[in-house]
Enzyme design. Structure first.
Site, PDB file in Angstrom:
ATOM      1  N   PHE A   1       0.862  -1.185   0.000  1.00  0.00           N
ATOM      2  CA  PHE A   1       0.000   0.000   0.000  1.00  0.00           C
ATOM      3  C   PHE A   1       0.897   1.233   0.000  1.00  0.00           C
ATOM      4  O   PHE A   1       1.636   1.485   0.951  1.00  0.00           O
ATOM      5  CB  PHE A   1      -0.962   0.069   1.193  1.00  0.00           C
ATOM      6  CG  PHE A   1      -1.857   1.273   1.089  1.00  0.00           C
ATOM      7  CD1 PHE A   1      -3.006   1.242   0.315  1.00  0.00           C
ATOM      8  CD2 PHE A   1      -1.515   2.472   1.700  1.00  0.00           C
ATOM      9  CE1 PHE A   1      -3.808   2.370   0.160  1.00  0.00           C
ATOM     10  CE2 PHE A   1      -2.313   3.610   1.549  1.00  0.00           C
ATOM     11  CZ  PHE A   1      -3.462   3.555   0.786  1.00  0.00           C
TER      12      PHE A   1
ATOM     13  N   LYS B   1       2.110  11.256   7.221  1.00  0.00           N
ATOM     14  CA  LYS B   1       1.228  10.989   8.351  1.00  0.00           C
ATOM     15  C   LYS B   1       1.607  11.754   9.616  1.00  0.00           C
ATOM     16  O   LYS B   1       1.311  12.936   9.718  1.00  0.00           O
ATOM     17  CB  LYS B   1       1.136   9.475   8.581  1.00  0.00           C
ATOM     18  CG  LYS B   1       0.455   8.774   7.395  1.00  0.00           C
ATOM     19  CD  LYS B   1      -0.317   7.527   7.735  1.00  0.00           C
ATOM     20  CE  LYS B   1      -1.298   7.172   6.629  1.00  0.00           C
ATOM     21  NZ  LYS B   1      -0.917   6.043   5.804  1.00  0.00           N
TER      22      LYS B   1
ATOM     23  N   ASP C   1       9.154   2.946   2.294  1.00  0.00           N
ATOM     24  CA  ASP C   1       7.960   3.733   2.579  1.00  0.00           C
ATOM     25  C   ASP C   1       7.661   3.605   4.077  1.00  0.00           C
ATOM     26  O   ASP C   1       7.096   2.612   4.520  1.00  0.00           O
ATOM     27  CB  ASP C   1       6.787   3.240   1.730  1.00  0.00           C
ATOM     28  CG  ASP C   1       5.511   4.041   1.986  1.00  0.00           C
ATOM     29  OD1 ASP C   1       5.458   4.791   2.986  1.00  0.00           O
ATOM     30  OD2 ASP C   1       4.559   3.898   1.194  1.00  0.00           O
TER      31      ASP C   1
HETATM   32  C1  LIG Z   1      -1.093   6.094   4.292  1.00  0.00           C
HETATM   33  C2  LIG Z   1       0.033   5.558   3.486  1.00  0.00           C
HETATM   34  C3  LIG Z   1       0.393   6.137   2.254  1.00  0.00           C
HETATM   35  C4  LIG Z   1      -0.413   7.237   1.595  1.00  0.00           C
HETATM   36  O1  LIG Z   1      -0.488   8.394   2.345  1.00  0.00           O
HETATM   37  P1  LIG Z   1      -1.625   9.494   2.000  1.00  0.00           P
HETATM   38  O2  LIG Z   1      -1.265  10.656   2.861  1.00  0.00           O
HETATM   39  O3  LIG Z   1      -2.940   8.864   2.361  1.00  0.00           O
HETATM   40  O4  LIG Z   1      -1.524   9.775   0.541  1.00  0.00           O
HETATM   41  C5  LIG Z   1       1.496   5.630   1.599  1.00  0.00           C
HETATM   42  N1  LIG Z   1       2.192   4.609   2.116  1.00  0.00           N
HETATM   43  C6  LIG Z   1       1.880   4.028   3.283  1.00  0.00           C
HETATM   44  C7  LIG Z   1       2.716   2.910   3.805  1.00  0.00           C
HETATM   45  C8  LIG Z   1       0.775   4.466   3.997  1.00  0.00           C
HETATM   46  O5  LIG Z   1       0.429   3.856   5.148  1.00  0.00           O
END
Ligand SMILES: *Cc1c(COP(=O)(O)O)cnc(C)c1O
Length: 406
Positions: free
Chosen positions: A146, A260, A231
């Site tokens: 994700f 985040k 990520d």
């Molecule tokens: C939430 C998330 C994203 C995307 O972040 P947004 O601010 O919602 O675009 C990307 N990678 C990971 C691992 C995430 O948990």
């Protein structure tokens, strides 16, 4: 005088249903206030937040010091665009580099934008530094990843719900299984420029790779001159009991993505962090964002990072995570398939014949604990990192009681 409009729960739900795009299926609780680990609904009922807005509120709701920084900066200067400079961005650069050991920073807004920006920079690095032929760059990603919701990103998702109906997608991505270093080795070709991976797959249900996987990944990427892009948008900033989850693996990424919790839930801000080489390829005009690097975001993020460290939240995440995990493991209910987690990123997976975890999250909500199911049978517990022992123990009691419905 006109009476203020009073809305019931059913009114809020009806308006959302009528006017909003139906791209979410939230629990039917309407929140209007938050402080620390708690949120309150419109009837004044209090809940322990065990989701933390998908780990965007690691510092707790409405943290007073971050609020102070927001209010102060909002009264001074909020947005200049990058056509001009502002006095917060350089300090944000300095502090995030010192905190994470990075050399270059690209500030963006959402997590997905940080991912997109990293893909652009790594591709360009591939052409200019590694010498990959034009338009041939390949990036390897993992199944069940994700990384966000943009077209490029969902193009390499393996979740049919995220993809179906949204094509055509961008080429240049190859999918391999998560946790399989041999698959990475086999997938790398002369045009591979990057490997984009989550240290722990959060949205997939808190999937932790086998011990030693990332050591091997690091070695394979270095040997093949492939940029390792971690990520850490969900796992970073203390969530797993370390500043970055890479620390648990004893490795360092070439490019790290954070978002985040970078602004403690007050503001959307994300960043690409890299060595000199990768972000060093970007030249004026090649990438940008109207809001990226704005002084309000930078001031808020600076304080959000500061409280994370100064208030011992990372160590607390480790200690409270251990307590939470041990408590869940001691539950010993027949419906539990597996308990897994690291720090305060925790999943409780139920057996496939359980009838689903939604009725557990609904039962917990009735008792004053908010958590969200991910996929059908898994509940994620990720409270703010400031949670106390007594609050963890209370949550465990609620969960133990809630499992009585199975
Ligand atoms: C939430 C998330 C994203 C995307 O972040 P947004 O601010 O919602 O675009 C990307 N990678 C990971 C691992 C995430 O948990």
């Amino acid at each position: 005088m006109k009476q203020p409009r009073t809305l019931e729960l059913s009114d809020y739900l009806a308006i959302e249903h009528r006017l909003g795009a139906h791209n979410y299926k939230p629990l039917d609780v309407v929140l209007s206030r938050g402080l620390g680990v708690y949120v309150w609904d419109t009837d004044g009922k209090r809940y322990l937040d065990c989701l933390s807005a998908y780990s965007a509120v690691n510092q707790g709701h409405c943290h007073p010091r971050i609020l102070g920084a927001l209010v102060e900066q909002a009264g001074k200067l909020t947005l200049t665009s990058r056509a001009f400079r502002n006095d917060q961005l350089p300090l944000f650069y300095e502090e995030i580099c010192a905190l994470t050991g990075s050399h270059k920073v690209l500030p963006m807004n959402s997590g997905a934008e940080a991912v997109e920006s990293a893909i652009k920079a790594v591709r360009k690095w591939g052409y200019e530094v590694k010498g990959v032929p034009a338009d041939q760059a390949e990036i390897i990603v993992c199944a069940d990843n994700f990384h966000g919701r943009t077209i490029a990103i969902i193009g390499f998702s393996t979740d049919p719900i995220a993809r179906r109906g949204f094509g055509p997608f961008a080429p240049g991505f190859k999918v391999i299984p998560f946790g399989d270093a041999d698959a990475l080795e086999a997938a790398i070709g002369p045009n591979t420029v990057g490997f984009l991976v989550e240290p722990i797959q959060g949205e997939a249900g808190v999937i932790i790779p086998p011990a030693g996987y990332f050591k091997q990944v690091r070695e394979i990427c270095t040997r093949n001159r492939v940029t390792l892009i971690l990520d850490e948008i969900q796992t970073g900033l203390g969530r797993t009991g370390a500043l970055l989850a890479e620390a648990h693996e004893g490795i360092e990424a070439d490019v790290t993505l954070v978002g985040k919790a970078l602004a403690g839930g007050f503001y959307p801000i994300s960043a690409v962090l890299s060595n000199q080489e990768v972000l060093g390829v970007l030249k004026p005009g090649e990438h940008g964002s109207t809001f990226g690097g704005n002084p309000l975001a930078c001031a808020v993020a600076r304080m959000a990072m500061k409280v994370l460290v100064e208030e011992g939240m990372i160590q607390n995440a480790q200690a409270m995570g251990d307590r939470f995990l041990a408590g869940l493991r001691a539950l010993n209910h027949a419906v539990i398939k597996e308990v897994r987690g690291r720090g305060l990123l925790i999943a409780l997976e139920l057996n496939p014949d359980s009838g689903g975890a939604r009725k557990l999250t609904e039962t917990l909500m009735a008792g004053g604990l908010l958590a969200k199911e991910t996929h059908t049978n898994t509940v994620r517990f990720a409270p703010p990192l400031i949670i106390t022992e007594a609050e963890v123990d209370w949550a465990l009691e609620q969960i133990a009681g809630g499992l009585g419905i199975y």
